[in-house]
Write an enzyme that holds these catalytic residues in place. Structure first.
Site, short mmCIF file in Angstrom:
data_model
loop_
_atom_site.label_atom_id
_atom_site.label_comp_id
_atom_site.label_asym_id
_atom_site.label_seq_id
_atom_site.Cartn_x
_atom_site.Cartn_y
_atom_site.Cartn_z
N HIS A 156 83.80 -33.28 12.05
CA HIS A 156 82.81 -33.38 12.86
C HIS A 156 83.13 -32.92 14.31
O HIS A 156 84.11 -33.33 14.88
CB HIS A 156 82.30 -34.72 12.88
CG HIS A 156 81.00 -35.20 14.08
ND1 HIS A 156 81.34 -35.59 15.26
CD2 HIS A 156 79.80 -34.64 13.91
CE1 HIS A 156 80.03 -35.56 15.75
NE2 HIS A 156 79.38 -35.30 15.02
N HIS A 162 78.03 -28.84 21.73
CA HIS A 162 77.26 -29.86 21.34
C HIS A 162 76.00 -30.08 22.09
O HIS A 162 74.90 -30.08 21.42
CB HIS A 162 77.76 -31.29 21.19
CG HIS A 162 76.92 -32.26 20.81
ND1 HIS A 162 76.13 -32.90 21.53
CD2 HIS A 162 76.32 -32.76 19.62
CE1 HIS A 162 75.30 -33.81 20.85
NE2 HIS A 162 75.54 -33.62 19.45
O1 G3P Z 1 75.67 -32.49 12.38
C1 G3P Z 1 75.69 -34.07 12.03
C2 G3P Z 1 75.87 -34.69 13.35
O2 G3P Z 1 77.03 -33.85 14.01
C3 G3P Z 1 74.54 -34.57 14.05
O3 G3P Z 1 74.78 -35.28 15.27
O4 G3P Z 1 74.65 -35.17 17.59
O5 G3P Z 1 76.81 -35.10 16.70
O6 G3P Z 1 75.41 -33.02 16.39
P1 G3P Z 1 75.82 -34.71 16.38
CA CA Z 2 76.42 -31.89 14.82
#
Ligand code: G3P
Ligand code: CA
Length: 317
Positions: A22, A64
């Protein structure tokens, strides 16, 4: 089912959930930096995530947020470029300007996770990365290490970009990907269902699409998602609850997705922050891998995710 999707599935042992890094190995180093991606690759992630936004001159930037001040030094470098709301937008800067910025650990303003004071390096002057460059990095690392780590791209705020530029983010992404050699191991994810539907219906996207879910879907939503996507990416909170006997039980979302033929890739496993139904990282991994048997999960700690998946796979051999 498309040929690309069949090829993709054939690469993966379906009984083993995929480990998706992530924002890279973002539990250890600043998210979405080259260091975070390189570390994730070395730690054995099956896929590495790229959140993307567009710059003023149409470059896909790996970050992000559509705004810049929480993760870069834009306020110091371009102090007079905020909009009336006080925010700095990637959409107002071209790549030549963005290259002048350095990245730092996310500040607390609007942050979606607790700051980790020991995450390294907090501000080591790392540069913002373009998607095109990151694809080359992963492809190069795959060649030198003889791995086949995939990419997992999230289109951030397509409706905002459509309003800003009048163009389709999904269309621009497919054009970029057509010039790279990572097509056999690539997911596209998005929170905006209309963008995914457009990718499927109008753009005839051959890559597997994942519908991100931050809230519990209404009746019929999962079946509708299956008309244009190959999987769902729900928040961990949506998967399970504690019953009156303090046992962890499924909410039924995993089963509903499976019934509709959808993969399940929940987000986000973290060392210091567990979903309400879990008391520890070990318990979170156990429920995901052994009880719910999800098809993959996003994690800030790809090494720990890899170890949890491999431990279960080893006992099943
Ligand atoms: O993409 C999966 C997860 O990353 C979604 O949440 O806000 O971390 O992009 P975010
Ligand atoms: Ca994400």
């Amino acid at each position: 089912m498309s040929l690309v999707f069949v090829l993709l599935l054939s690469f993966i042992d379906p009984s083993r959930p995929i480990v998706i890094a992530h924002r890279g190995a973002s539990g250890y180093v600043v998210e979405h930096t080259e260091a975070a991606k390189t570390l994730a690759h070395a730690q054995g992630a099956d896929y590495i995530e790229q959140d993307v936004v567009l710059s003023k001159d149409g470059e896909f930037i790996v970050t992000h947020d559509i705004t810049m001040e929480e993760t870069t030094n834009v306020e110091q470098r371009f102090s007079d470029r905020a909009r009336k709301d006080g925010r700095y937008y990637f959409a107002d800067f071209d790549w030549q300007e963005i290259q002048q910025l350095t990245m730092h650990e996310r500040t607390q303003r609007g942050s979606d996770r607790p700051a980790l004071p020991n995450r390294f390096p907090n501000d080591a002057g790392q540069r913002v990365v373009r998607l095109a460059d990151e694809l080359q990095l992963i492809s190069g690392l795959n060649k030198t290490t003889n791995k086949n780590t995939g990419i997992y791209i999230e289109l951030k705020s397509p409706a905002f970009h459509k309003k800003e530029f009048g163009t389709s983010m999904g269309e621009a992404l497919l054009k970029l990907l057509a010039t790279h050699e990572v097509h056999d191991r690539c997911f596209i994810q998005c929170f905006e269902m209309e963008e995914l539907r457009d990718l499927h219906d109008r753009l005839h996207c051959k890559l597997p699409l994942i519908a991100l879910l931050g809230r519990r879907p209404a009746d019929g939503d999962v079946e509708n998602i299956a008309k244009f996507a190959q999987g769902i990416g729900p928040s961990l909170e949506l998967l399970a609850t504690r019953n009156a006997n303090n046992e962890i039980e499924t909410t039924g979302l995993v089963e509903a997705a499976r019934k509709s033929g959808l993969k399940i890739h929940p987000y986000t496993v973290r060392k210091h922050q567990q979903p309400r139904w879990s008391n520890s990282l070990d318990e979170t991994h156990k429920v995901l891998v052994e009880q719910l048997k999800v098809d993959g999960f996003f994690t800030d700690y790809p090494d720990l995710g890899r170890a949890a998946v491999d431990a279960v796979s080893a006992t099943q051999r």
